[in-house]
Write a protein that holds these residues in place. Structure first.
Motif, mmCIF file in Angstrom:
data_model
loop_
_atom_site.group_PDB
_atom_site.id
_atom_site.type_symbol
_atom_site.label_atom_id
_atom_site.label_comp_id
_atom_site.label_asym_id
_atom_site.label_seq_id
_atom_site.Cartn_x
_atom_site.Cartn_y
_atom_site.Cartn_z
ATOM 1 N N GLU A 18 55.223 37.897 41.972
ATOM 2 C CA GLU A 18 54.677 37.036 42.901
ATOM 3 C C GLU A 18 52.802 37.305 43.154
ATOM 4 O OE1 GLU A 18 55.384 36.928 47.205
ATOM 5 O OE2 GLU A 18 57.079 37.759 46.342
ATOM 6 N N ILE A 19 52.558 38.613 43.257
ATOM 7 C CA ILE A 19 51.208 38.975 43.860
ATOM 8 C C ILE A 19 50.445 39.099 42.600
ATOM 9 C CG2 ILE A 19 49.947 41.265 44.417
ATOM 10 C CD1 ILE A 19 52.033 41.763 46.036
ATOM 11 N N ALA A 20 51.060 39.391 41.479
ATOM 12 C CA ALA A 20 50.503 39.052 39.809
ATOM 13 C C ALA A 20 50.297 37.850 39.106
ATOM 14 C CB ALA A 20 51.651 40.055 38.865
ATOM 15 N N GLU A 21 50.989 36.999 39.388
ATOM 16 C CA GLU A 21 50.934 35.731 39.071
ATOM 17 C C GLU A 21 49.982 34.834 40.465
ATOM 18 O OE1 GLU A 21 53.781 31.393 39.300
ATOM 19 O OE2 GLU A 21 54.952 33.329 40.163
ATOM 20 N N ARG A 22 50.165 35.407 41.799
ATOM 21 C CA ARG A 22 48.861 34.447 42.445
ATOM 22 C C ARG A 22 47.310 35.319 41.692
ATOM 23 N NH1 ARG A 22 49.267 34.022 49.470
ATOM 24 N NH2 ARG A 22 47.405 32.834 49.042
ATOM 25 N N ILE A 23 47.352 36.431 41.281
ATOM 26 C CA ILE A 23 46.113 37.112 41.091
ATOM 27 C C ILE A 23 45.226 36.194 39.612
ATOM 28 C CG2 ILE A 23 44.947 38.680 40.744
ATOM 29 C CD1 ILE A 23 46.813 40.609 41.924
ATOM 30 N N ARG A 24 46.480 35.937 38.605
ATOM 31 C CA ARG A 24 46.222 35.715 37.360
ATOM 32 C C ARG A 24 45.838 33.951 37.069
ATOM 33 N NH1 ARG A 24 51.599 35.914 36.280
ATOM 34 N NH2 ARG A 24 51.357 38.271 35.543
ATOM 35 N N ASN A 25 46.071 33.352 38.636
ATOM 36 C CA ASN A 25 46.179 32.062 38.255
ATOM 37 C C ASN A 25 44.763 31.931 38.898
ATOM 38 O OD1 ASN A 25 48.391 31.235 37.152
ATOM 39 N ND2 ASN A 25 49.293 31.511 38.962
ATOM 40 N N ALA A 26 44.009 32.690 39.542
ATOM 41 C CA ALA A 26 42.863 32.033 40.518
ATOM 42 C C ALA A 26 42.049 32.393 39.476
ATOM 43 C CB ALA A 26 42.080 33.183 41.919
ATOM 44 N N GLU A 27 40.585 32.243 40.016
ATOM 45 C CA GLU A 27 38.799 32.135 39.049
ATOM 46 C C GLU A 27 37.973 33.107 39.943
ATOM 47 O OE1 GLU A 27 36.987 28.457 39.696
ATOM 48 O OE2 GLU A 27 38.417 26.605 38.716
ATOM 49 N N ILE A 28 38.974 33.149 40.975
ATOM 50 C CA ILE A 28 38.274 34.580 41.659
ATOM 51 C C ILE A 28 38.927 35.768 42.832
ATOM 52 C CG2 ILE A 28 36.606 32.963 42.810
ATOM 53 C CD1 ILE A 28 34.541 35.276 43.527
ATOM 54 N N CYS A 29 39.139 36.254 42.981
ATOM 55 C CA CYS A 29 40.104 36.990 44.021
ATOM 56 C C CYS A 29 39.080 38.480 44.446
ATOM 57 C CB CYS A 29 40.938 37.860 43.464
ATOM 58 S SG CYS A 29 42.161 38.239 44.094
ATOM 59 N N ALA A 30 39.231 38.178 46.119
ATOM 60 C CA ALA A 30 38.883 39.125 46.474
ATOM 61 C C ALA A 30 39.337 40.002 47.221
ATOM 62 C CB ALA A 30 38.517 38.463 48.293
ATOM 63 N N LEU A 31 39.548 41.324 47.415
ATOM 64 C CA LEU A 31 39.223 42.766 47.337
ATOM 65 C C LEU A 31 38.574 42.946 48.854
ATOM 66 C CD1 LEU A 31 41.531 45.155 46.880
ATOM 67 C CD2 LEU A 31 40.143 45.923 44.819
ATOM 68 N N LEU A 32 39.714 43.117 49.895
ATOM 69 C CA LEU A 32 38.987 43.483 51.103
ATOM 70 C C LEU A 32 39.417 45.318 51.440
ATOM 71 C CD1 LEU A 32 38.513 40.566 52.829
ATOM 72 C CD2 LEU A 32 37.306 41.390 51.129
ATOM 73 N N LEU A 33 38.708 46.120 51.188
ATOM 74 C CA LEU A 33 39.610 47.656 51.705
ATOM 75 C C LEU A 33 39.035 48.017 52.450
ATOM 76 C CD1 LEU A 33 39.128 48.759 47.857
ATOM 77 C CD2 LEU A 33 40.787 48.173 49.031
ATOM 78 N N ASP A 34 39.800 48.829 53.559
ATOM 79 C CA ASP A 34 39.932 49.975 54.746
ATOM 80 C C ASP A 34 39.229 51.048 54.009
ATOM 81 O OD1 ASP A 34 38.783 51.414 57.221
ATOM 82 O OD2 ASP A 34 41.508 51.897 56.840
#
Length: 295
Positions: free
Chosen positions: A52-68
C-alpha cells in the motif's frame, strides 16, 4: 508584561514567589493530540504494509521524505558529537535528493549548521532546532523569552551540569540536557531538578523529551509538527509525505501528518505513527527500497 523584561536579572527563587506561575503544570511534548487527530495506537510493521505504501508513492507526481537524524538515519551514540554518517548512507541520500520525484528534508533537534556539516549534501534541505532554523527563515523569539531562556540555562548549569554523567548543550535558541552517560539514579534526580526549574517559567518555556535528552525551548518554537506542515505547504497540494522519527519530539509530526505515511523507529505500543521500523539499519533498508521503487 513590562516587568517581565527585567526577569533575566532575577534569581530563580524570586520567580518562584509568583504563585500564578508555580501552579501551572510544565508543558511537555507528550501533550494531548490536537482535535481531529487519532489517539496513540500500536503501529504496524512497515514492511508488512509495503504494497500500500509503494502504490501511494508510485501514483504521486512528487513525494516528500522528512527524516529525523539521531536514532533514525544514524545510531544514537553515548556522545552526540561522536556521530558520523557512513559514506554509503551519504551516497544514497545524495542520489535520492537529486531524484526529480522526491523532496527530502532532515528535521532534527540539532543545529542546522551541525546537520549540514555532518551530512554534507547540498541537495538536501535542513531544518534544525525542531523547526526554528530553516534555510533563509529562522524563528525569532521575544526579548522576554530570551531573558527567561538565559535564566534557565544559567540555573541548569548550576543545578545539573555538575552531576556525574550529565551534560548541558547550549544551542542558542534552546538548550539540551543529555543524560546518556548518567546512571538511572542521577538521571532521575536531574529530571526532577529540571522540571522544578522550568515549572515557574512555563509561560515562556517547554520541555521536549527525546532519546536520552531533554530539550528546553521557548514556546515560540512550535516543534517538528509545525515544521513539517510548513514544508508541505510549499509543495504541490496533495503531495504525499513520509515522515520517519524515533522519539517523543517526533510525535507532534506524526499527529500533524496523521493522513500521511508516518514511521516510528523502534517498536512501541503507543505512538501516533502508523508504522514502525526496528532500528536505523531498517530505515536504510527502507530508503534502498524507496530508491528502487522510484527507479
Amino acid at each position: 508584561m513590562n516587568g517581565a523584561r527585567k526577569t533575566g536579572k532575577r534569581t530563580l527563587e524570586s520567580m518562584q514567589e509568583e504563585p500564578s506561575v508555580i501552579e501551572c503544570p510544565v508543558k511537555r511534548s507528550t501533550s494531548r493530540p490536537a482535535k481531529g487527530t487519532d489517539s496513540p495506537r500500536s503501529p504496524r510493521y512497515l514492511f508488512r504494509a509495503w504494497g500500500e505504501i509503494a502504490e501511494r508513492i508510485r501514483n504521486a507526481e512528487i513525494c516528500a521524505l522528512l527524516l529525523d537524524f539521531d536514532g533514525t538515519l544514524v545510531e544514537i551514540r553515548r556522545r552526540p558529537w561522536d556521530v558520523r554518517v557512513p559514506r554509503q548512507t551519504k551516497l544514497m541520500l545524495d542520489r535520492l535528493a537529486r531524484h526529480p520525484k522526491l523532496f527530502i528534508a532532515i528535521v532534527s533537534g540539532r543545529r542546522r549548521q551541525d546537520l549540514q556539516t555532518r551530512i554534507g549534501i547540498e541537495a538536501l534541505h535542513y531544518v534544525g532546532l525542531h523547526g526554528a532554523e530553516t534555510e533563509g527563515r529562522n524563528t525569532r523569539i521575544s526579548k522576554d523569552a530570551g531573558e527567561i531562556l538565559a535564566l534557565a540555562k544559567r540555573e541548569a548549569r548550576k543545578q545539573i551540569a555538575f552531576m556525574r554523567g550529565m551534560r548541558i548543550e547550549d544551542k542558542g535558541l534552546s538548550f539540551a540536557v543529555h543524560y546518556r552517560e548518567a546512571t538511572v539514579r542521577v538521571a532521575r534526580a536531574a529530571k526532577s531538578r529540571l522540571l522544578t526549574l522550568v515549572a515557574p517559567l512555563q509561560h515562556f518555556l517547554k520541555v521536549f523529551e527525546g532519546a536520552m535528552v531533554w530539550e528546553v525551548l521557548p514556546n515560540e518554537i512550535r516543534g517538528k509538527g509545525a515544521a513539517a506542515r510548513v514544508l508541505l505547504s510549499e509543495l504541490p497540494k496533495g503531495t504525499p509525505a513520509i515522515y520517519i522519527g524515533d522519539d517523543g519530539t517526533d510525535e507532534s509530526a506524526f499527529r500533524a501528518l496523521h493522513d500521511q505515511i508516518t514511521i516510528r523507529v523502534g517498536k512501541t505500543k503507543e505512538s501516533h505513527a502508523k508504522f514502525y521500523l526496528r532500528d536505523p539499519s531498517e530505515v536504510i533498508h527502507f530508503l534502498m527500497r524507496l530508491e528502487r521503487e522510484l527507479l
